[in-house]
Scaffold this active site. Structure first.
Site, PDB file in Angstrom:
ATOM      1  CG  ASP A  11      -1.516   1.260   1.591  1.00  0.00           C
ATOM      2  OD1 ASP A  11      -2.239   1.755   0.705  1.00  0.00           O
ATOM      3  OD2 ASP A  11      -1.290   1.794   2.685  1.00  0.00           O
ATOM      4  CG  ASP A  13      -1.651   7.704   0.338  1.00  0.00           C
ATOM      5  OD1 ASP A  13      -2.402   7.464  -0.634  1.00  0.00           O
ATOM      6  OD2 ASP A  13      -0.758   8.562   0.304  1.00  0.00           O
TER       7      ASP A  13
HETATM    8  C1  XBP Z   1      -5.258   6.103   0.831  1.00  0.00           C
HETATM    9  C2  XBP Z   1      -6.428   6.768   0.259  1.00  0.00           C
HETATM   10  C3  XBP Z   1      -6.221   7.877  -0.752  1.00  0.00           C
HETATM   11  C4  XBP Z   1      -5.468   9.048  -0.110  1.00  0.00           C
HETATM   12  C5  XBP Z   1      -5.657  10.321  -0.892  1.00  0.00           C
HETATM   13  O1  XBP Z   1      -4.709   5.323  -0.204  1.00  0.00           O
HETATM   14  O2  XBP Z   1      -7.547   6.394   0.581  1.00  0.00           O
HETATM   15  O3  XBP Z   1      -7.507   8.297  -1.142  1.00  0.00           O
HETATM   16  O4  XBP Z   1      -6.033   9.284   1.184  1.00  0.00           O
HETATM   17  O5  XBP Z   1      -5.244  10.132  -2.238  1.00  0.00           O
HETATM   18  P1  XBP Z   1      -3.854   3.957   0.153  1.00  0.00           P
HETATM   19  P2  XBP Z   1      -6.240  10.568  -3.417  1.00  0.00           P
HETATM   20  O6  XBP Z   1      -4.666   2.818  -0.428  1.00  0.00           O
HETATM   21  O7  XBP Z   1      -2.534   4.158  -0.522  1.00  0.00           O
HETATM   22  O8  XBP Z   1      -3.724   3.875   1.660  1.00  0.00           O
HETATM   23  O9  XBP Z   1      -6.786  11.927  -3.050  1.00  0.00           O
HETATM   24  O10 XBP Z   1      -5.371  10.583  -4.652  1.00  0.00           O
HETATM   25  O11 XBP Z   1      -7.302   9.505  -3.439  1.00  0.00           O
HETATM   26 MG    MG Z   2      -2.945   3.208   3.279  1.00  0.00          MG
END
Ligand code: XBP
Ligand code: MG
Length: 230
Positions: A11, A13
């Site tokens: 993953d 973020d």
């Molecule tokens: C986390 C998310 C993303 C980010 C924001 O992604 O839910 O929406 O919060 O990015 P991950 P965007 O699966 O990597 O934890 O605004 O581009 O969606």
């Molecule tokens: Mg994440």
């Protein structure tokens, strides 16, 4: 753990890096740029993070407003999200968002062992590419054989789509892969794809429910030893 580990699927973020606080600041700056008096504080953002996807998160917030906005909501969401992505890119380019402890070393150890690396994320591809380029440099940024991003599949996490797409692109079975995730949504997405998952709670996901996780690593710095890759 996994006898025939062929791929690690990361993953982004909260896992590769603690990005969400910068997403939050970027959302607020985008709202201000657009003349909206919306402010997402940390507690509200933690709540909104239950909704995967920045555009979906804005929609969820708009639907809760006491006085709904007039006009084309979808157009506004697209505009706000584009602004936010540009603002977030500036944080990334400034080097404000380092990889979490031990992540760069883990990537190198996987490569040394011939374990393929992939990304399965909800965020937008420009965000991922900017983070990898800034933090790993152009050569090592290409260490990921596969990158599946939120808008490239039909359903975002906790749906399994990004992990199923990553497995297919990698050419490995679910039993030959291991996911690394920071959130309940991400853990559920991996598990629904049949992939074992190590949860590494992040600042905003510390209170998430990780009962579905195969294992929990409180610190990313311990991931290598958890895999026996000392
Ligand atoms: C986390 C998310 C993303 C980010 C924001 O992604 O839910 O929406 O919060 O990015 P991950 P965007 O699966 O990597 O934890 O605004 O581009 O969606
Ligand atoms: Mg994440």
């Amino acid at each position: 753990m996994i006898l025939d580990l062929r791929a690690l699927i990361f993953d982004v973020d909260g896992t590769l890096a603690e990005t969400e606080e910068y997403h939050r600041l970027s959302f607020n700056a985008a709202f201000a740029q657009a003349g909206l008096n919306w402010t997402w504080g940390p507690e509200l953002y933690r709540e909104l993070l239950a909704v995967a996807g920045g555009k979906e998160r804005i929609r969820c917030y708009m639907d809760r407003l006491e006085t709904p906005l007039s006009g084309d909501g979808d157009l506004l969401i697209r505009d706000l999200h584009a602004r936010k992505t540009a603002l977030y890119a500036a944080f990334v380019a400034a080097g404000a968002i380092p990889l979490r402890p031990g992540i760069a070393e883990l990537l190198a150890k996987a490569r040394a062992r011939g374990v393929a690396l992939a990304i399965a994320t909800t965020t937008s591809r420009p965000n991922v590419e900017a983070l990898l380029q800034t933090q790993l440099g152009s050569e090592r940024a290409h260490c990921f054989a596969v990158m599946i991003c939120g808008d490239e599949v039909a359903a975002k996490k906790p749906a399994p789509d990004v992990y199923l797409a990553a497995l297919q692109a990698l050419g490995v079975s679910a039993s030959q892969a291991l996911a690394i995730e920071d959130s309940a949504n991400g853990v559920q997405s991996a598990r629904r794809a049949g992939v074992a998952v190590i949860a590494t709670p992040s600042f905003y996901s510390a209170e998430d429910d990780f009962t579905c996780a195969t294992a929990i690593a409180p610190e990313t710095a311990t991931l290598s030893s958890l895999l026996g890759w000392n």
